[in-house]
Design a protein around this motif. Structure first.
Motif, PDB file in Angstrom:
ATOM      1  N   SER A 259       0.847  -1.192   0.000  1.00  0.00           N
ATOM      2  CA  SER A 259       0.000   0.000   0.000  1.00  0.00           C
ATOM      3  C   SER A 259       0.880   1.239   0.000  1.00  0.00           C
ATOM      4  CB  SER A 259      -0.921   0.017   1.224  1.00  0.00           C
ATOM      5  OG  SER A 259      -1.796  -1.097   1.222  1.00  0.00           O
ATOM      6  N   ALA A 260       0.437   2.260  -0.718  1.00  0.00           N
ATOM      7  CA  ALA A 260       1.180   3.513  -0.780  1.00  0.00           C
ATOM      8  C   ALA A 260       0.193   4.674  -0.742  1.00  0.00           C
ATOM      9  CB  ALA A 260       2.019   3.579  -2.054  1.00  0.00           C
ATOM     10  N   ARG A 261       0.659   5.802  -0.207  1.00  0.00           N
ATOM     11  CA  ARG A 261      -0.194   6.987  -0.163  1.00  0.00           C
ATOM     12  C   ARG A 261       0.675   8.235  -0.255  1.00  0.00           C
ATOM     13  NH1 ARG A 261      -2.029   6.808   6.251  1.00  0.00           N
ATOM     14  NH2 ARG A 261       0.078   7.033   7.100  1.00  0.00           N
ATOM     15  N   LEU A 262       0.103   9.263  -0.843  1.00  0.00           N
ATOM     16  CA  LEU A 262       0.772  10.550  -0.988  1.00  0.00           C
ATOM     17  C   LEU A 262      -0.029  11.578  -0.201  1.00  0.00           C
ATOM     18  CD1 LEU A 262       3.084  12.095  -2.527  1.00  0.00           C
ATOM     19  CD2 LEU A 262       1.329  12.676  -4.224  1.00  0.00           C
ATOM     20  N   THR A 263       0.619  12.221   0.775  1.00  0.00           N
ATOM     21  CA  THR A 263      -0.037  13.192   1.650  1.00  0.00           C
ATOM     22  C   THR A 263       0.473  14.595   1.344  1.00  0.00           C
ATOM     23  OG1 THR A 263      -0.193  11.510   3.391  1.00  0.00           O
ATOM     24  CG2 THR A 263      -0.511  13.807   4.049  1.00  0.00           C
ATOM     25  N   ARG A 264      -0.451  15.537   1.250  1.00  0.00           N
ATOM     26  CA  ARG A 264      -0.080  16.936   1.043  1.00  0.00           C
ATOM     27  C   ARG A 264       0.193  17.574   2.397  1.00  0.00           C
ATOM     28  NH1 ARG A 264      -4.130  18.874  -2.549  1.00  0.00           N
ATOM     29  NH2 ARG A 264      -5.481  19.063  -0.720  1.00  0.00           N
ATOM     30  N   ALA A 265       1.380  18.141   2.546  1.00  0.00           N
ATOM     31  CA  ALA A 265       1.810  18.651   3.850  1.00  0.00           C
ATOM     32  C   ALA A 265       0.986  19.849   4.302  1.00  0.00           C
ATOM     33  CB  ALA A 265       3.289  19.030   3.798  1.00  0.00           C
ATOM     34  N   ALA A 266       0.525  20.668   3.376  1.00  0.00           N
ATOM     35  CA  ALA A 266      -0.149  21.913   3.743  1.00  0.00           C
ATOM     36  C   ALA A 266      -1.399  21.684   4.570  1.00  0.00           C
ATOM     37  CB  ALA A 266      -0.492  22.712   2.482  1.00  0.00           C
ATOM     38  N   ASP A 267      -2.143  20.620   4.259  1.00  0.00           N
ATOM     39  CA  ASP A 267      -3.400  20.380   4.979  1.00  0.00           C
ATOM     40  C   ASP A 267      -3.540  18.958   5.517  1.00  0.00           C
ATOM     41  OD1 ASP A 267      -3.814  18.976   2.619  1.00  0.00           O
ATOM     42  OD2 ASP A 267      -5.135  20.502   1.760  1.00  0.00           O
ATOM     43  N   GLY A 268      -2.547  18.097   5.246  1.00  0.00           N
ATOM     44  CA  GLY A 268      -2.589  16.730   5.759  1.00  0.00           C
ATOM     45  C   GLY A 268      -3.501  15.801   5.001  1.00  0.00           C
ATOM     46  N   PHE A 269      -4.077  16.260   3.877  1.00  0.00           N
ATOM     47  CA  PHE A 269      -4.987  15.417   3.111  1.00  0.00           C
ATOM     48  C   PHE A 269      -4.217  14.408   2.267  1.00  0.00           C
ATOM     49  CE2 PHE A 269      -8.181  19.051   3.302  1.00  0.00           C
ATOM     50  CZ  PHE A 269      -8.931  18.425   4.298  1.00  0.00           C
ATOM     51  N   VAL A 270      -4.759  13.202   2.182  1.00  0.00           N
ATOM     52  CA  VAL A 270      -4.201  12.181   1.298  1.00  0.00           C
ATOM     53  C   VAL A 270      -4.724  12.460  -0.109  1.00  0.00           C
ATOM     54  CG1 VAL A 270      -4.107   9.728   0.776  1.00  0.00           C
ATOM     55  CG2 VAL A 270      -4.048  10.480   3.158  1.00  0.00           C
ATOM     56  N   VAL A 271      -3.826  12.815  -1.019  1.00  0.00           N
ATOM     57  CA  VAL A 271      -4.251  13.179  -2.366  1.00  0.00           C
ATOM     58  C   VAL A 271      -4.252  11.977  -3.317  1.00  0.00           C
ATOM     59  CG1 VAL A 271      -3.484  15.556  -2.106  1.00  0.00           C
ATOM     60  CG2 VAL A 271      -1.894  13.863  -3.008  1.00  0.00           C
ATOM     61  N   TRP A 272      -3.595  10.905  -2.899  1.00  0.00           N
ATOM     62  CA  TRP A 272      -3.599   9.686  -3.711  1.00  0.00           C
ATOM     63  C   TRP A 272      -3.207   8.514  -2.834  1.00  0.00           C
ATOM     64  CZ3 TRP A 272       0.501   6.367  -4.402  1.00  0.00           C
ATOM     65  CH2 TRP A 272       0.293   5.313  -5.312  1.00  0.00           C
ATOM     66  N   SER A 273      -3.831   7.376  -3.090  1.00  0.00           N
ATOM     67  CA  SER A 273      -3.432   6.135  -2.418  1.00  0.00           C
ATOM     68  C   SER A 273      -3.867   4.954  -3.273  1.00  0.00           C
ATOM     69  CB  SER A 273      -4.051   6.029  -1.016  1.00  0.00           C
ATOM     70  OG  SER A 273      -5.464   5.899  -1.097  1.00  0.00           O
ATOM     71  N   ASP A 274      -3.167   3.862  -3.131  1.00  0.00           N
ATOM     72  CA  ASP A 274      -3.524   2.651  -3.864  1.00  0.00           C
ATOM     73  C   ASP A 274      -2.809   1.477  -3.215  1.00  0.00           C
ATOM     74  OD1 ASP A 274      -4.727   1.025  -5.728  1.00  0.00           O
ATOM     75  OD2 ASP A 274      -4.069   2.217  -7.462  1.00  0.00           O
ATOM     76  N   SER A 275      -3.219   0.287  -3.579  1.00  0.00           N
ATOM     77  CA  SER A 275      -2.562  -0.915  -3.059  1.00  0.00           C
ATOM     78  C   SER A 275      -2.400  -1.915  -4.189  1.00  0.00           C
ATOM     79  CB  SER A 275      -3.355  -1.524  -1.900  1.00  0.00           C
ATOM     80  OG  SER A 275      -4.655  -1.896  -2.326  1.00  0.00           O
ATOM     81  N   TYR A 276      -1.402  -2.780  -4.038  1.00  0.00           N
ATOM     82  CA  TYR A 276      -1.040  -3.721  -5.086  1.00  0.00           C
ATOM     83  C   TYR A 276      -0.777  -5.079  -4.446  1.00  0.00           C
ATOM     84  CZ  TYR A 276      -0.109   0.922  -6.887  1.00  0.00           C
ATOM     85  OH  TYR A 276      -0.221   2.249  -7.207  1.00  0.00           O
ATOM     86  N   ASP A 277      -1.451  -6.094  -4.928  1.00  0.00           N
ATOM     87  CA  ASP A 277      -1.253  -7.449  -4.432  1.00  0.00           C
ATOM     88  C   ASP A 277      -0.314  -8.195  -5.366  1.00  0.00           C
ATOM     89  OD1 ASP A 277      -2.985  -6.863  -2.404  1.00  0.00           O
ATOM     90  OD2 ASP A 277      -4.701  -7.914  -3.252  1.00  0.00           O
ATOM     91  N   ARG A 278       0.713  -8.772  -4.811  1.00  0.00           N
ATOM     92  CA  ARG A 278       1.689  -9.511  -5.593  1.00  0.00           C
ATOM     93  C   ARG A 278       2.008 -10.836  -4.898  1.00  0.00           C
ATOM     94  NH1 ARG A 278       0.237  -6.089  -8.399  1.00  0.00           N
ATOM     95  NH2 ARG A 278       1.413  -4.663  -9.763  1.00  0.00           N
TER      96      ARG A 278
END
Length: 303
Positions: A259-278
């Motif tokens: 699982s990965a996520r990208l957080t915007r520092a200015a407001d703490g919102f997660v702007v993107w996330s996804d997960s990958y099963d391998r």
């Protein structure tokens, strides 16, 4: 249980001070962060009971909506601070599909000795707001473990930082196209995928560093925040980056979930996330593949 819990309690071999957040054992003392302390004391007040993820999230993050990953990370960190082993737990046991249970013996009351005062450098921020690392004389079970070849590098970097002989290599002003990649967390029950998790983080740093116009925090600075609770917000503030990319590794049956996520520092919102099963196989190939997918998705969201 009383309506006014005792200020001091013993959880297994550890003495816990609810008021100061100090955790002490065998002369070693460390201070828990507020949410970690809430999590531990709530479980201690309900020792032996199976507590659902919703119960723990509601108590440790009151009034805040967070993802279950926050709980997984907090439990993993707490286990490491207690010196617990998820495979053979003596403190926190995972109850599949139900939650977690504190299995250690808990004693509450004024008859317990208060934890000794922790050294000022154990958890207080140093000049410039950079948290000092745990003292080197803490026993291994009281320190989050670092893996392999990074042990000497990160430990040496932290020692120099604490001594004031080196500063974090950060920009003076925050760029809107800047990111820090934090070490991915190993949240598998066996906790034996840390090298794999570290490899994904390294691949991401390498791939993002090749993107034109994108500033990427150096690995030494990013790895300083490994296993620290609420690391994303602290790393964004200290490293002066606009975004923080982090993630985790979990196992379900024969598959690894990345699982990965990208957080915007200015407001703490997660702007993107996804997960990958391998399915585990060529782990180097998986690291390269997933890092490529994640880096492209992250770059597309960084404004």
């Amino acid at each position: 249980m009383t309506n006014s819990p005792a200020a001091t309690l013993r959880v297994g071999d550890w003495s816990v001070n609810r008021l100061t957040g100090e955790l002490a054992r065998d002369g070693a003392c460390l201070r828990l962060e507020e949410r970690t302390l809430r999590l531990l004391t709530f479980m201690a007040d309900h020792a032996g009971e199976v507590l659902s993820a919703d119960d723990l999230l509601t108590h440790a993050w009151p009034g805040v909506v967070v993802s279950p990953d926050s709980l997984y990370q907090a439990i993993t960190l707490l286990r490491r601070q207690l010196g617990d082993d998820a495979r053979n737990p003596s403190y926190i046991a995972t109850v599949p599909r139900r939650g977690y249970r504190l299995v250690a013996q808990v004693t509450q009351g004024a008859g317990l000795a208060e934890p000794a005062a922790s050294p000022a450098h154990a958890s207080e921020p140093a000049a410039g707001g950079v948290p000092n690392p745990a003292p080197a004389d803490l026993p291994p079970q009281a320190r989050p473990p670092l893996h392999g070849r990074r042990v000497a590098i990160v430990a040496g970097f932290a020692a120099l930082l604490a001594a004031g002989l080196v500063a974090l290599p950060i920009a003076r002003t925050s760029s809107t196209r800047s990111v820090a990649v934090l070490p991915f967390l190993d949240l598998t029950d066996e906790m034996n995928e840390e090298p794999f998790a570290d490899g994904i983080s390294e691949e991401l740093i390498g791939k993002l560093s090749k993107q034109p116009g994108l500033s990427v925090a150096p690995p030494g600075a990013s790895y300083y925040y490994k296993n620290k609770h609420d690391a994303a917000a602290e790393a964004a503030r200290v490293l002066k980056v606009a975004y923080v990319l982090d993630g985790s590794i979990r196992r379900s049956g024969g598959a690894l979930r990345i699982s990965a996520r990208l957080t915007r520092a200015a407001d703490g919102f997660v702007v993107w996330s996804d997960s990958y099963d391998r399915t585990p196989g060529d782990k180097l190939a998986i690291q390269d593949e997933v890092a490529g997918i994640v880096s492209r998705a992250a770059v597309a969201k960084i404004q």
